[in-house]
Design a protein around this motif. Structure first.
Motif, PDB file in Angstrom:
ATOM      1  N   MET A   1       0.830  -1.166   0.000  1.00 55.44           N
ATOM      2  CA  MET A   1       0.000   0.000   0.000  1.00 55.44           C
ATOM      3  C   MET A   1       0.876   1.230   0.000  1.00 55.44           C
ATOM      4  SD  MET A   1      -1.442   0.258   3.930  1.00 55.44           S
ATOM      5  CE  MET A   1      -3.030   0.435   3.310  1.00 55.44           C
ATOM      6  N   THR A   2       0.344   2.295  -0.494  1.00 55.01           N
ATOM      7  CA  THR A   2       1.033   3.577  -0.548  1.00 55.01           C
ATOM      8  C   THR A   2       0.194   4.586   0.214  1.00 55.01           C
ATOM      9  OG1 THR A   2       1.876   3.022  -2.735  1.00 55.01           O
ATOM     10  CG2 THR A   2       1.979   5.320  -2.096  1.00 55.01           C
ATOM     11  N   GLY A   3       0.855   5.463   0.944  1.00 55.27           N
ATOM     12  CA  GLY A   3       0.121   6.452   1.706  1.00 55.27           C
ATOM     13  C   GLY A   3       0.984   7.646   2.047  1.00 55.27           C
ATOM     14  N   ILE A   4       0.371   8.559   2.776  1.00 56.04           N
ATOM     15  CA  ILE A   4       1.052   9.785   3.195  1.00 56.04           C
ATOM     16  C   ILE A   4       0.811   9.947   4.690  1.00 56.04           C
ATOM     17  CG2 ILE A   4       1.175  12.284   2.920  1.00 56.04           C
ATOM     18  CD1 ILE A   4       0.107  11.836   0.050  1.00 56.04           C
ATOM     19  N   MET A   5       1.889  10.096   5.455  1.00 56.23           N
ATOM     20  CA  MET A   5       1.785  10.299   6.900  1.00 56.23           C
ATOM     21  C   MET A   5       1.164  11.673   7.165  1.00 56.23           C
ATOM     22  SD  MET A   5       3.080   7.496   8.108  1.00 56.23           S
ATOM     23  CE  MET A   5       3.563   7.705   9.795  1.00 56.23           C
ATOM     24  N   ASP A   6       0.743  11.895   8.406  1.00 55.23           N
ATOM     25  CA  ASP A   6       0.108  13.160   8.777  1.00 55.23           C
ATOM     26  C   ASP A   6       1.008  14.364   8.538  1.00 55.23           C
ATOM     27  OD1 ASP A   6      -2.215  11.875   9.512  1.00 55.23           O
ATOM     28  OD2 ASP A   6      -1.686  11.773  11.633  1.00 55.23           O
ATOM     29  N   ASP A   7       2.329  14.178   8.582  1.00 51.83           N
ATOM     30  CA  ASP A   7       3.254  15.288   8.365  1.00 51.83           C
ATOM     31  C   ASP A   7       3.621  15.482   6.893  1.00 51.83           C
ATOM     32  OD1 ASP A   7       4.905  13.136   7.915  1.00 51.83           O
ATOM     33  OD2 ASP A   7       6.388  13.684   9.430  1.00 51.83           O
ATOM     34  N   GLY A   8       2.991  14.718   5.994  1.00 54.00           N
ATOM     35  CA  GLY A   8       3.220  14.873   4.564  1.00 54.00           C
ATOM     36  C   GLY A   8       4.254  13.933   3.978  1.00 54.00           C
ATOM     37  N   CYS A   9       4.867  13.099   4.793  1.00 58.56           N
ATOM     38  CA  CYS A   9       5.897  12.166   4.323  1.00 58.56           C
ATOM     39  C   CYS A   9       5.237  10.949   3.666  1.00 58.56           C
ATOM     40  CB  CYS A   9       6.756  11.742   5.499  1.00 58.56           C
ATOM     41  SG  CYS A   9       8.097  10.653   5.051  1.00 58.56           S
ATOM     42  N   PRO A  10       5.574  10.653   2.414  1.00 56.43           N
ATOM     43  CA  PRO A  10       4.988   9.488   1.751  1.00 56.43           C
ATOM     44  C   PRO A  10       5.639   8.195   2.232  1.00 56.43           C
ATOM     45  CG  PRO A  10       6.501  10.585   0.277  1.00 56.43           C
ATOM     46  CD  PRO A  10       6.447  11.415   1.514  1.00 56.43           C
ATOM     47  N   TYR A  11       4.901   7.109   2.114  1.00 55.03           N
ATOM     48  CA  TYR A  11       5.435   5.793   2.467  1.00 55.03           C
ATOM     49  C   TYR A  11       4.859   4.746   1.528  1.00 55.03           C
ATOM     50  CZ  TYR A  11       0.961   4.769   4.743  1.00 55.03           C
ATOM     51  OH  TYR A  11      -0.370   4.569   4.999  1.00 55.03           O
ATOM     52  N   GLN A  12       5.563   3.630   1.456  1.00 51.34           N
ATOM     53  CA  GLN A  12       5.097   2.480   0.694  1.00 51.34           C
ATOM     54  C   GLN A  12       5.460   1.245   1.507  1.00 51.34           C
ATOM     55  OE1 GLN A  12       6.721   2.057  -3.232  1.00 51.34           O
ATOM     56  NE2 GLN A  12       4.964   0.874  -3.904  1.00 51.34           N
ATOM     57  N   VAL A  13       4.456   0.443   1.860  1.00 51.79           N
ATOM     58  CA  VAL A  13       4.675  -0.751   2.667  1.00 51.79           C
ATOM     59  C   VAL A  13       3.867  -1.911   2.131  1.00 51.79           C
ATOM     60  CG1 VAL A  13       5.177   0.488   4.818  1.00 51.79           C
ATOM     61  CG2 VAL A  13       2.835  -0.183   4.309  1.00 51.79           C
ATOM     62  N   GLN A  14       4.262  -3.078   2.584  1.00 45.14           N
ATOM     63  CA  GLN A  14       3.495  -4.299   2.346  1.00 45.14           C
ATOM     64  C   GLN A  14       3.082  -4.813   3.719  1.00 45.14           C
ATOM     65  OE1 GLN A  14       5.679  -7.454   0.504  1.00 45.14           O
ATOM     66  NE2 GLN A  14       3.962  -8.862   0.575  1.00 45.14           N
ATOM     67  N   VAL A  15       1.782  -5.009   3.919  1.00 48.59           N
ATOM     68  CA  VAL A  15       1.272  -5.563   5.169  1.00 48.59           C
ATOM     69  C   VAL A  15       1.358  -7.076   5.036  1.00 48.59           C
ATOM     70  CG1 VAL A  15      -0.707  -5.702   6.707  1.00 48.59           C
ATOM     71  CG2 VAL A  15      -0.237  -3.569   5.491  1.00 48.59           C
ATOM     72  N   THR A  16       2.149  -7.703   5.915  1.00 41.95           N
ATOM     73  CA  THR A  16       2.488  -9.116   5.752  1.00 41.95           C
ATOM     74  C   THR A  16       1.550 -10.078   6.467  1.00 41.95           C
ATOM     75  OG1 THR A  16       3.929  -9.149   7.680  1.00 41.95           O
ATOM     76  CG2 THR A  16       4.928  -8.522   5.560  1.00 41.95           C
ATOM     77  N   GLY A  17       0.929  -9.638   7.564  1.00 47.25           N
ATOM     78  CA  GLY A  17       0.116 -10.550   8.348  1.00 47.25           C
ATOM     79  C   GLY A  17       0.935 -11.396   9.306  1.00 47.25           C
ATOM     80  N   ARG A  18       2.199 -11.105   9.434  1.00 47.16           N
ATOM     81  CA  ARG A  18       3.092 -11.831  10.351  1.00 47.16           C
ATOM     82  C   ARG A  18       3.291 -10.995  11.610  1.00 47.16           C
ATOM     83  NH1 ARG A  18       8.259 -12.573   6.908  1.00 47.16           N
ATOM     84  NH2 ARG A  18       9.071 -12.652   9.034  1.00 47.16           N
TER      85      ARG A  18
END
Length: 75
Positions: free
Chosen positions: A1-18
């Motif tokens: 997933m891709t998103g933007i933190m509250d302070d405007g910093c973008p991120y890209q992560v994979q939620v693994t379920g582990r």
């Protein structure tokens, strides 16, 4: 997933379920998840409420939606 933190910093992560590594890709998002482990999270706007377990993908996604703006979520 891709998103933007509250302070405007973008991120890209994979939620693994582990439980040992709930997200891969962003140290900030991983720290956010670790910070809220065991605290109640609303899975939807009106509930249900569930304590955050790092292995619970629905709870992790709900936390990210609450503390950031999710831009893209892939299956």
């Amino acid at each position: 997933m891709t998103g933007i933190m509250d302070d405007g910093c973008p991120y890209q992560v994979q939620v693994t379920g582990r439980a040992d590594r709930p997200v891969v890709g962003s140290a900030r998002v991983r720290a956010l998840v670790e910070q809220y482990v065991g605290t109640p999270v609303l899975l939807g706007p009106l509930g249900p409420r569930r304590d955050l377990d790092p292995g619970d993908t629905l709870a992790v996604l709900a936390l990210l939606r609450r503390h950031s703006r999710v831009v893209e979520q892939r299956a």
